[in-house]
Design a protein around this motif. Structure first.
Motif, PDB file in Angstrom:
ATOM      1  N   LYS A 283      -9.550  10.621  -1.532  1.00 44.61           N
ATOM      2  CA  LYS A 283      -9.339  10.805  -2.918  1.00 44.61           C
ATOM      3  C   LYS A 283      -8.303  10.390  -3.560  1.00 44.61           C
ATOM      4  O   LYS A 283      -8.404   9.393  -4.519  1.00 44.61           O
ATOM      5  CB  LYS A 283      -9.631  12.078  -3.540  1.00 44.61           C
ATOM      6  CG  LYS A 283      -9.585  12.368  -4.990  1.00 44.61           C
ATOM      7  CD  LYS A 283     -10.715  11.551  -5.911  1.00 44.61           C
ATOM      8  CE  LYS A 283     -11.174  12.333  -7.079  1.00 44.61           C
ATOM      9  NZ  LYS A 283     -10.086  12.432  -7.786  1.00 44.61           N
ATOM     10  N   ASN A 284      -7.051  10.447  -2.888  1.00 45.95           N
ATOM     11  CA  ASN A 284      -5.807  10.139  -3.369  1.00 45.95           C
ATOM     12  C   ASN A 284      -5.550   8.759  -3.442  1.00 45.95           C
ATOM     13  O   ASN A 284      -5.069   8.277  -4.428  1.00 45.95           O
ATOM     14  CB  ASN A 284      -4.722  11.060  -2.599  1.00 45.95           C
ATOM     15  CG  ASN A 284      -4.853  12.593  -2.600  1.00 45.95           C
ATOM     16  OD1 ASN A 284      -5.452  13.084  -1.357  1.00 45.95           O
ATOM     17  ND2 ASN A 284      -4.738  13.466  -3.403  1.00 45.95           N
ATOM     18  N   THR A 285      -5.918   8.211  -2.394  1.00 48.61           N
ATOM     19  CA  THR A 285      -5.323   6.838  -2.333  1.00 48.61           C
ATOM     20  C   THR A 285      -6.306   6.094  -3.178  1.00 48.61           C
ATOM     21  O   THR A 285      -6.148   5.011  -3.679  1.00 48.61           O
ATOM     22  CB  THR A 285      -5.679   6.243  -0.662  1.00 48.61           C
ATOM     23  OG1 THR A 285      -6.798   6.765   0.122  1.00 48.61           O
ATOM     24  CG2 THR A 285      -4.288   7.042   0.011  1.00 48.61           C
ATOM     25  N   TYR A 286      -7.606   6.691  -3.111  1.00 49.38           N
ATOM     26  CA  TYR A 286      -8.461   5.919  -3.982  1.00 49.38           C
ATOM     27  C   TYR A 286      -8.220   5.867  -5.382  1.00 49.38           C
ATOM     28  O   TYR A 286      -8.133   4.888  -6.283  1.00 49.38           O
ATOM     29  CB  TYR A 286     -10.184   6.497  -4.133  1.00 49.38           C
ATOM     30  CG  TYR A 286     -11.031   5.952  -4.731  1.00 49.38           C
ATOM     31  CD1 TYR A 286     -11.708   4.749  -4.307  1.00 49.38           C
ATOM     32  CD2 TYR A 286     -11.267   6.408  -5.991  1.00 49.38           C
ATOM     33  CE1 TYR A 286     -12.860   4.113  -5.155  1.00 49.38           C
ATOM     34  CE2 TYR A 286     -12.302   5.842  -6.666  1.00 49.38           C
ATOM     35  CZ  TYR A 286     -13.351   4.606  -6.496  1.00 49.38           C
ATOM     36  OH  TYR A 286     -14.179   4.220  -7.311  1.00 49.38           O
ATOM     37  N   ASP A 287      -7.893   7.248  -6.241  1.00 49.60           N
ATOM     38  CA  ASP A 287      -7.338   7.065  -7.578  1.00 49.60           C
ATOM     39  C   ASP A 287      -6.094   6.301  -7.581  1.00 49.60           C
ATOM     40  O   ASP A 287      -5.857   5.832  -8.841  1.00 49.60           O
ATOM     41  CB  ASP A 287      -7.056   8.712  -8.018  1.00 49.60           C
ATOM     42  CG  ASP A 287      -8.167   9.370  -7.959  1.00 49.60           C
ATOM     43  OD1 ASP A 287      -9.425   8.857  -7.816  1.00 49.60           O
ATOM     44  OD2 ASP A 287      -8.291  10.599  -8.050  1.00 49.60           O
ATOM     45  N   SER A 288      -5.172   6.049  -6.701  1.00 50.29           N
ATOM     46  CA  SER A 288      -3.905   5.642  -6.772  1.00 50.29           C
ATOM     47  C   SER A 288      -4.052   4.097  -7.155  1.00 50.29           C
ATOM     48  O   SER A 288      -3.191   3.398  -7.814  1.00 50.29           O
ATOM     49  CB  SER A 288      -3.168   5.801  -5.287  1.00 50.29           C
ATOM     50  OG  SER A 288      -1.774   5.255  -5.649  1.00 50.29           O
ATOM     51  N   ILE A 289      -5.371   3.616  -6.707  1.00 41.95           N
ATOM     52  CA  ILE A 289      -5.478   2.197  -7.036  1.00 41.95           C
ATOM     53  C   ILE A 289      -5.564   1.899  -8.437  1.00 41.95           C
ATOM     54  O   ILE A 289      -4.804   0.968  -8.971  1.00 41.95           O
ATOM     55  CB  ILE A 289      -6.704   1.603  -6.463  1.00 41.95           C
ATOM     56  CG1 ILE A 289      -6.827   1.755  -4.831  1.00 41.95           C
ATOM     57  CG2 ILE A 289      -7.116   0.320  -6.764  1.00 41.95           C
ATOM     58  CD1 ILE A 289      -8.157   1.626  -4.201  1.00 41.95           C
ATOM     59  N   ALA A 290      -6.247   2.644  -9.152  1.00 43.48           N
ATOM     60  CA  ALA A 290      -6.097   2.631 -10.912  1.00 43.48           C
ATOM     61  C   ALA A 290      -4.488   2.799 -11.242  1.00 43.48           C
ATOM     62  O   ALA A 290      -4.197   2.172 -12.318  1.00 43.48           O
ATOM     63  CB  ALA A 290      -6.985   3.717 -11.192  1.00 43.48           C
ATOM     64  N   ALA A 291      -3.759   3.789 -10.673  1.00 46.31           N
ATOM     65  CA  ALA A 291      -2.420   3.982 -11.014  1.00 46.31           C
ATOM     66  C   ALA A 291      -1.534   2.835 -10.655  1.00 46.31           C
ATOM     67  O   ALA A 291      -0.811   2.589 -11.595  1.00 46.31           O
ATOM     68  CB  ALA A 291      -2.159   5.460 -10.190  1.00 46.31           C
ATOM     69  N   PHE A 292      -1.860   2.063  -9.701  1.00 50.10           N
ATOM     70  CA  PHE A 292      -0.576   1.220  -9.612  1.00 50.10           C
ATOM     71  C   PHE A 292      -1.119  -0.055 -10.274  1.00 50.10           C
ATOM     72  O   PHE A 292      -0.271  -0.979 -10.501  1.00 50.10           O
ATOM     73  CB  PHE A 292      -0.444   0.800  -8.038  1.00 50.10           C
ATOM     74  CG  PHE A 292      -1.523   0.245  -7.196  1.00 50.10           C
ATOM     75  CD1 PHE A 292      -1.707  -1.093  -7.422  1.00 50.10           C
ATOM     76  CD2 PHE A 292      -2.182   0.832  -6.148  1.00 50.10           C
ATOM     77  CE1 PHE A 292      -2.884  -1.793  -6.655  1.00 50.10           C
ATOM     78  CE2 PHE A 292      -3.139   0.393  -5.451  1.00 50.10           C
ATOM     79  CZ  PHE A 292      -3.473  -0.914  -5.478  1.00 50.10           C
ATOM     80  N   SER A 293      -2.607  -0.357 -10.373  1.00 49.80           N
ATOM     81  CA  SER A 293      -2.814  -1.642 -11.047  1.00 49.80           C
ATOM     82  C   SER A 293      -2.991  -1.725 -12.663  1.00 49.80           C
ATOM     83  O   SER A 293      -2.970  -2.629 -13.182  1.00 49.80           O
ATOM     84  CB  SER A 293      -4.330  -1.979 -10.564  1.00 49.80           C
ATOM     85  OG  SER A 293      -5.228  -0.894 -11.030  1.00 49.80           O
ATOM     86  N   ALA A 294      -3.182  -0.529 -13.016  1.00 48.84           N
ATOM     87  CA  ALA A 294      -3.669  -0.575 -14.459  1.00 48.84           C
ATOM     88  C   ALA A 294      -2.669   0.389 -15.519  1.00 48.84           C
ATOM     89  O   ALA A 294      -2.932   0.439 -16.829  1.00 48.84           O
ATOM     90  CB  ALA A 294      -5.048   0.300 -14.738  1.00 48.84           C
ATOM     91  N   THR A 295      -1.549   0.836 -14.991  1.00 47.53           N
ATOM     92  CA  THR A 295      -0.527   1.563 -15.729  1.00 47.53           C
ATOM     93  C   THR A 295       0.062   0.296 -16.095  1.00 47.53           C
ATOM     94  O   THR A 295       0.818  -0.428 -15.695  1.00 47.53           O
ATOM     95  CB  THR A 295       0.177   2.280 -14.859  1.00 47.53           C
ATOM     96  OG1 THR A 295      -0.834   3.411 -14.413  1.00 47.53           O
ATOM     97  CG2 THR A 295       0.985   3.213 -15.596  1.00 47.53           C
ATOM     98  N   ASP A 296       0.565   0.616 -17.366  1.00 51.54           N
ATOM     99  CA  ASP A 296       1.432  -0.368 -18.161  1.00 51.54           C
ATOM    100  C   ASP A 296       2.941   0.236 -18.189  1.00 51.54           C
ATOM    101  O   ASP A 296       3.050   1.248 -18.872  1.00 51.54           O
ATOM    102  CB  ASP A 296       0.967  -0.700 -19.609  1.00 51.54           C
ATOM    103  CG  ASP A 296       1.654  -1.645 -20.414  1.00 51.54           C
ATOM    104  OD1 ASP A 296       2.998  -2.114 -20.009  1.00 51.54           O
ATOM    105  OD2 ASP A 296       1.123  -2.459 -21.382  1.00 51.54           O
ATOM    106  N   PHE A 297       3.885  -0.431 -17.722  1.00 56.29           N
ATOM    107  CA  PHE A 297       5.248   0.255 -17.775  1.00 56.29           C
ATOM    108  C   PHE A 297       6.116  -0.584 -18.693  1.00 56.29           C
ATOM    109  O   PHE A 297       7.419  -0.387 -18.448  1.00 56.29           O
ATOM    110  CB  PHE A 297       5.727   0.062 -16.443  1.00 56.29           C
ATOM    111  CG  PHE A 297       4.811   0.671 -15.144  1.00 56.29           C
ATOM    112  CD1 PHE A 297       5.256   1.992 -14.965  1.00 56.29           C
ATOM    113  CD2 PHE A 297       4.147   0.030 -14.438  1.00 56.29           C
ATOM    114  CE1 PHE A 297       4.512   2.767 -13.977  1.00 56.29           C
ATOM    115  CE2 PHE A 297       3.195   0.686 -13.544  1.00 56.29           C
ATOM    116  CZ  PHE A 297       3.511   2.009 -13.089  1.00 56.29           C
ATOM    117  N   THR A 298       5.621  -1.254 -19.715  1.00 55.83           N
ATOM    118  CA  THR A 298       6.550  -1.893 -20.554  1.00 55.83           C
ATOM    119  C   THR A 298       7.606  -1.283 -21.131  1.00 55.83           C
ATOM    120  O   THR A 298       8.800  -1.483 -21.276  1.00 55.83           O
ATOM    121  CB  THR A 298       5.586  -2.813 -21.600  1.00 55.83           C
ATOM    122  OG1 THR A 298       4.659  -3.620 -20.700  1.00 55.83           O
ATOM    123  CG2 THR A 298       6.353  -3.675 -22.511  1.00 55.83           C
TER     124      THR A 298
END
Length: 276
Positions: free
Chosen positions: A192-207
């Motif tokens: 579950k953690n590694t699955y959720d992390s896909i969204a965390a690293f791809s869709a988070t905007d760090f601007t």
């Protein structure tokens, strides 16, 4: 084994090598702090204190159902830094870890820091949007999610034997050791953690987080990175952090902590020594 317990009860494992100015290493997906071991060894052997933690849900840390997002990752990093009472620290983040470090600055500032390094890192934003046309389409990340659900063990083997280390390029010589180490670290992580992390690293905007970088910053990226393409990542981050130094590794893939470990170790050591 050394652990820090977060406010929501998650146990974060960390390793702490050497003495001197603290240098903290944040790892990529779906790995653990072991992926930084060459650079941690190098800096600890050269007079610095190298600290690497396993992100929640990864490696030897707890596998909570919730909180697998950048805000929690950043706060977990803060918990480690605060617990060890680090001052004048340098943060190095690889790939997803670069997002974690960047969000840490956005949420906690730089009062405990002397420098920041983003290595093959995901900021400012990986996902293609109207405002970020150079990003990767959502279908890429949906494909990773589908692969994770179908057979994540095979997904990790395919990533490691292919684009992560650039072993899919003509003339490349694959290292079975690197492939095995990637797979082993990935399988230590929670499903579950590694699955959720896909969204965390791809869709988070760090601007907005990057705009708060007010201390020496190093950006290192391979220009043949097939996982986190350099134009939408390091080169875009450089525009948001004008004072940052950008080092491009010609022809280098994503996984430069292994494929270019000597060059990377030398560059990180030079950066930390230059902070005085």
């Amino acid at each position: 084994m050394p652990y820090v317990t977060t406010k929501d009860g998650v146990e974060i494992y960390y390793k702490d090598w050497g003495k001197g100015r603290p240098v903290v290493f944040s790892h990529g997906w779906p790995l653990c702090s072991d992926s930084w071991e060459a650079q941690m060894f190098h800096l600890a052997a050269n007079g610095f204190r190298a600290i690497g933690h396993d992100r929640r849900g990864h490696g030897r840390s707890s596998q909570p159902w919730d909180g697998n997002d950048m805000d929690h990752y950043a706060d977990d990093l803060a918990a480690v830094i605060d617990k060890l009472d680090l001052k004048g620290a340098v943060l190095f983040g690889f790939s997803t870890g670069g997002g974690e470090v960047t969000r840490y600055v956005g949420r906690h500032g730089t009062s405990r820091l002397a420098g920041i390094g983003l290595i093959s890192a995901v900021p400012p934003l990986m996902l293609k949007t109207a405002a970020n046309p150079g990003g990767l389409p959502i279908e890429v990340f949906d494909g990773i999610r589908a692969g994770s659900l179908k057979d994540r063990s095979q997904l990790y083997k395919d990533l490691a034997s292919g684009p992560f280390f650039g072993f899919n390029r003509p003339g490349a010589t694959a290292s079975q050791g690197m492939i095995d180490a990637f797979w082993l670290q990935g399988m230590l992580g929670g499903h579950k953690n590694t699955y959720d992390s896909i969204a965390a690293f791809s869709a988070t905007d760090f601007t907005e987080d990057l705009k708060k970088f007010d201390i020496p910053t190093l950006l290192i990226h391979g220009d043949d990175d097939q996982i986190v393409p350099i134009d939408a990542a390091a080169r875009a981050s450089k525009k948001l952090v004008p004072h940052a130094e950008l080092k491009v590794y010609p022809g280098a893939p994503h996984g430069i902590t292994d494929t270019h470990k000597d060059q990377l170790g030398a560059d990180l050591l030079e950066f930390v020594k230059g902070l005085g």
